[in-house]
Each structure stands twice: as structure tokens, then as C-alpha cells.
Motif scaffolding. Structure first.
Motif, PDB file in Angstrom:
ATOM      1  N   UNK A  37      -9.346 -18.447  -0.584  1.00 44.58           N
ATOM      2  CA  UNK A  37      -8.726 -19.316  -1.587  1.00 44.58           C
ATOM      3  C   UNK A  37      -9.562 -19.278  -2.864  1.00 44.58           C
ATOM      4  N   UNK A  38      -9.024 -19.845  -3.945  1.00 43.46           N
ATOM      5  CA  UNK A  38      -9.782 -19.899  -5.195  1.00 43.46           C
ATOM      6  C   UNK A  38     -11.054 -20.732  -5.018  1.00 43.46           C
ATOM      7  N   UNK A  39     -10.950 -21.809  -4.257  1.00 43.21           N
ATOM      8  CA  UNK A  39     -12.111 -22.668  -4.028  1.00 43.21           C
ATOM      9  C   UNK A  39     -13.194 -21.932  -3.225  1.00 43.21           C
ATOM     10  N   UNK A  40     -12.762 -21.186  -2.199  1.00 50.22           N
ATOM     11  CA  UNK A  40     -13.748 -20.439  -1.389  1.00 50.22           C
ATOM     12  C   UNK A  40     -14.385 -19.339  -2.229  1.00 50.22           C
ATOM     13  N   UNK A  85     -14.838 -19.334  -5.468  1.00 45.80           N
ATOM     14  CA  UNK A  85     -15.781 -19.968  -6.387  1.00 45.80           C
ATOM     15  C   UNK A  85     -17.105 -20.252  -5.690  1.00 45.80           C
ATOM     16  N   UNK A  86     -17.027 -20.714  -4.454  1.00 42.51           N
ATOM     17  CA  UNK A  86     -18.242 -20.980  -3.676  1.00 42.51           C
ATOM     18  C   UNK A  86     -19.053 -19.702  -3.474  1.00 42.51           C
ATOM     19  N   UNK A  87     -18.369 -18.608  -3.165  1.00 40.36           N
ATOM     20  CA  UNK A  87     -19.061 -17.348  -2.905  1.00 40.36           C
ATOM     21  C   UNK A  87     -19.680 -16.776  -4.179  1.00 40.36           C
ATOM     22  N   UNK A  88     -18.957 -16.889  -5.290  1.00 43.90           N
ATOM     23  CA  UNK A  88     -19.493 -16.416  -6.570  1.00 43.90           C
ATOM     24  C   UNK A  88     -20.703 -17.258  -6.982  1.00 43.90           C
ATOM     25  N   UNK A  89     -20.607 -18.556  -6.797  1.00 43.90           N
ATOM     26  CA  UNK A  89     -21.732 -19.437  -7.110  1.00 43.90           C
ATOM     27  C   UNK A  89     -22.958 -19.087  -6.253  1.00 43.90           C
ATOM     28  N   UNK A  90     -22.700 -18.613  -5.040  1.00 42.91           N
ATOM     29  CA  UNK A  90     -23.801 -18.246  -4.140  1.00 42.91           C
ATOM     30  C   UNK A  90     -24.455 -16.930  -4.553  1.00 42.91           C
ATOM     31  N   UNK A  91     -23.733 -16.132  -5.372  1.00 44.66           N
ATOM     32  CA  UNK A  91     -24.337 -14.884  -5.846  1.00 44.66           C
ATOM     33  C   UNK A  91     -23.531 -13.632  -5.596  1.00 44.66           C
ATOM     34  N   UNK A  92     -22.295 -13.755  -5.114  1.00 42.78           N
ATOM     35  CA  UNK A  92     -21.463 -12.574  -4.891  1.00 42.78           C
ATOM     36  C   UNK A  92     -21.206 -11.869  -6.218  1.00 42.78           C
ATOM     37  N   UNK A  93     -21.407 -10.559  -6.245  1.00 39.33           N
ATOM     38  CA  UNK A  93     -21.293  -9.802  -7.493  1.00 39.33           C
ATOM     39  C   UNK A  93     -20.138  -8.801  -7.504  1.00 39.33           C
ATOM     40  N   UNK A  94     -19.667  -8.408  -6.337  1.00 36.20           N
ATOM     41  CA  UNK A  94     -18.650  -7.359  -6.259  1.00 36.20           C
ATOM     42  C   UNK A  94     -17.753  -7.645  -5.063  1.00 36.20           C
ATOM     43  N   UNK A  95     -16.454  -7.547  -5.269  1.00 35.24           N
ATOM     44  CA  UNK A  95     -15.490  -7.747  -4.193  1.00 35.24           C
ATOM     45  C   UNK A  95     -14.582  -6.524  -4.107  1.00 35.24           C
ATOM     46  N   UNK A  96     -14.407  -6.038  -2.891  1.00 35.27           N
ATOM     47  CA  UNK A  96     -13.539  -4.880  -2.658  1.00 35.27           C
ATOM     48  C   UNK A  96     -12.381  -5.306  -1.762  1.00 35.27           C
ATOM     49  N   UNK A  97     -11.155  -5.095  -2.267  1.00 37.50           N
ATOM     50  CA  UNK A  97      -9.943  -5.513  -1.577  1.00 37.50           C
ATOM     51  C   UNK A  97      -9.117  -4.278  -1.243  1.00 37.50           C
ATOM     52  N   UNK A  98      -8.758  -4.115   0.025  1.00 42.05           N
ATOM     53  CA  UNK A  98      -8.031  -2.916   0.442  1.00 42.05           C
ATOM     54  C   UNK A  98      -6.537  -3.201   0.587  1.00 42.05           C
ATOM     55  N   UNK A  99      -5.740  -2.168   0.288  1.00 40.16           N
ATOM     56  CA  UNK A  99      -4.286  -2.237   0.434  1.00 40.16           C
ATOM     57  C   UNK A  99      -3.809  -1.120   1.341  1.00 40.16           C
TER      58      UNK A  99
END
Length: 362
Positions: free
Chosen positions: A102-105, A107-121
Motif C-alpha cells: 500500500x502507499x502507507x507501507x 512510505x514506511x519502507x522508503x523512510x527506513x531507507x529503501x532506495x530501489x524497487x523492482x516490480x515484475x510483470x
């Protein structure tokens, strides 16, 4: 726990750590790379144990941490693990299906320091994508992309291609472009795990593969300066092998959910190999001294053909798992190589008729 340091040697420095946080996953993809025998959730490394692994990896010289699974979002301590990775000085990347994000989750992960997200299709058409994934996930992924773009976060879209969708590659790329990623990766299915069981259903045809080359080249030119597009020619159609994960025991460490350290994603398919566990051994010792990481490092194991080949410092002998799965011998020349006596086997596999009965991961 073994902590005896080894004497300085020429062992290369690892660059990346792949942390398989769990094998639990809401998807059941036909090409799932998880092992056939998956690890139980009750046996997974704890938060503290992963934190020690991240610190040890950074001390070894690792630069990038990739959090994957299964589905890493299933771990309730994910934000804490991300924060631990950043505290250790690692660049933190997460590979996810997006299901449950979710957007809230986020935001929590980015605040924790997540820098890159990879989404597969799995495909551009919802019905086909959900069929390949084994669950209704495509609409969730499409809806997630605009949320990702709200954050200061590097975003990669991964298009997994195979016989069932390669004819729609041009439209598939266009769909991905609309999602606004920084990077687009076109990834041909690799035939390990469940993908190996479904190989005859997933194997692209010669015509599809060669047609895709022109499509990718045109897309790269069109997207230059906007989206970085990367695509790798599929192994089974090549004349020379690729350097599997940069060479066995040369760049990458993978830790599975229960703490076993492997030199690559599929290494467990090779019989009679022992993979040391971070609960019993210090990570630096595993990297430098364990039998698994030393097994195919360097060229002592190579057949004479490989030892004498000028490409041995390019492909480091190719994929040992692929050699085992196709020939029964992990020491054999990778059959992708034109000099392998088993190279003709690939032509047989490439021309096999598609089998419509899928084998699903439970």
C-alpha cells in the motif's frame, strides 16, 4: 561459529548480497525460480540474524543488498531489515510482486531507507498475466506504479518474456513505458526450478527470439535518455555462455531464508554440494574458504577446452547449474558454448513442441 580469519589471498571481493527473506509468496508463477523444496517459514532467519549478515556483508566489501523471496513484503520486520541494510552502508533494493504493498507501507519502507524497487510483470494482458502468475495480481501491479512514482525511489519494471508473450513484446514495452520507470529490464525465463518443469511450455521459438532483437534495438534507441532499457539474449539460443552472476564465487552471495549461503540462485541443484550456514560460520569465512564458493572459482575445475579459451576471463566457464541440468555433469562445458559436445542438445530443445499442461507451484 567459525571466526578464524584466513590469510590474505587473491579471492575477489563480493559486490552484491541477495537476501531471500522468505519463500512464502502470493504468486505461483509458472517460471518460479524458488527451489522445488522450499524452506519453512518457522525456520527463517530472525531479524537479528539478518542484521548480522548485512553488517558482515558490508565488512566484506558488498555494496548492494537485494531483498527478495518469495515475497519480501510478507516479512513483518521488512522496514527494520531495510533500515539495518542502510545502517550497514548498503544500497538497498527490493524485488517484489507488489501484492500487499500500500502507499502507507511503501512510505514506511522508503523512510527506513529503501532506495530501489523492482516490480515484475508477467504479461500486458490481465487474463494472460494472471494465468502465468497463478493468481489475480496484474491489476494490483498496474495500480501500484503511480504510487511508486510519488516517492524518491529508483524504479525498475521487469518484463519476464517467454513463448506465451514474446509475440507481444512491442506492446509489452509500450505498457511498461507508460508506467514511468527509470529502468526497464527484459528478462527471458531462466530454466531452473519450476521454469525447468514448464520448459516446453515457456521456451520461445527461434523466430520469436530473433524478431525480438530488432524490437529491443528500436526501443533502446527510442527510449534513450528517458528509460534505461536492458535485455539479455536468452542462453539456449546463444553460441557462447554468459558469465553466470559475474562468475561463480566472484561477485555475489545469496543467503536463502534459513541462512544457507550459495554462490548463485540455482546452485542447490548441483548434487553432493554442501552449503555452509551463517548461523554456524562467519560470512567472510564462507566467502573465502567454504567448499561451495571455492568449487568453481578460478579455472582449476575447467575442462581443457575452457582452460585454453581466451573467453575464460569473460564468461568464467559459463553456468555450472545449466551444465549439470543439461548434461548431468556440473564440470562439463556449458552446452550453450559452440565448442561443447552437447551444444546440439539446445537445438533439440529449441524446436520442441509446446506442451499446454502447466505444472504449478503450490
Amino acid at each position: 561459529m567459525s571466526t578464524t580469519p584466513s590469510a590474505p589471498d587473491s579471492t575477489p571481493r563480493p559486490l552484491s548480497l541477495v537476501a531471500e527473506l522468505t519463500h512464502r509468496c502470493p504468486l505461483h508463477c509458472l517460471y518460479c525460480s524458488n527451489p522445488i523444496e522450499m524452506r519453512r517459514s518457522a525456520d527463517e532467519l530472525t531479524t537479528d540474524e539478518w542484521e548480522r549478515v548485512f553488517s558482515a556483508a558490508a565488512a566484506l566489501g558488498v555494496l548492494q543488498l537485494s531483498l527478495t523471496g518469495g515475497e519480501p513484503l510478507i516479512r513483518k520486520d521488512l522496514a527494520q531489515l531495510i533500515a539495518s541494510g542502510r545502517k550497514a552502508g548498503l544500497y538497498v533494493n527490493m524485488i517484489t510482486s507488489g501484492v500487499g504493498l500500500t502507499e502507507e507501507r511503501l512510505a514506511e519502507l522508503v523512510d527506513a531507507g529503501l532506495e530501489h524497487l523492482q516490480l515484475s510483470f508477467q504479461d500486458l494482458d490481465e487474463a494472460s498475466a494472471n494465468y502465468i502468475a497463478g493468481t489475480k495480481a496484474h491489476a494490483i501491479k498496474i495500480a501500484l506504479a503511480p504510487l511508486i512514482r510519488k516517492f524518491q525511489l529508483a524504479f525498475t519494471v521487469n518484463l519476464v518474456v517467454h513463448r506465451m508473450n514474446l509475440d507481444r513484446l512491442e506492446q509489452f514495452i509500450a505498457m511498461a513505458e507508460e508506467l514511468g520507470p527509470d529502468r526497464l529490464e527484459i528478462a527471458h525465463v531462466q530454466y531452473y526450478g519450476w521454469a525447468l518443469k514448464n520448459r516446453t511450455k515457456l521456451m520461445a521459438t527461434e523466430k520469436q527470439v530473433h524478431a525480438s532483437l530488432e524490437i529491443v534495438a528500436k526501443a533502446k534507441e527510442r527510449l534513450r535518455g528517458k528509460i534505461k532499457l536492458e535485455s539479455v539474449f536468452p542462453d539456449y539460443f546463444g553460441s557462447y555462455p554468459k558469465a553466470c552472476v559475474g562468475g561463480w564465487g566472484r561477485q555475489m552471495i545469496l543467503i536463502d531464508p534459513v541462512g544457507n549461503a550459495l554462490p548463485c540462485h540455482a546452485a542447490a541443484v548441483i548434487p553432493n554440494m554442501e552449503f555452509d550456514n551463517v548461523r554456524a560460520h562467519e560470512l567472510g569465512w564462507i566467502w573465502r574458504e567454504s567448499s561451495a564458493f571455492r568449487r568453481f572459482r578460478g579455472d582449476a575445475w575447467m575442462p581443457e577446452t575452457c582452460k585454453e579459451c581466451p573467453r575464460k576471463e569473460v564468461d568464467f566457464g559459463g553456468c555450472r547449474c545449466q551444465a549439470h541440468l543439461l548434461t548431468g555433469d556440473a564440470n562439463a562445458i556449458d552446452p550453450v558454448c559452440r565448442y561443447s559436445p552437447s551444444h546440439g542438445l539446445l537445438e533439440t530443445l529449441r524446436t520442441a513442441e509446446a506442451v499446454n499442461l502447466p505444472i504449478w507451484r503450490n
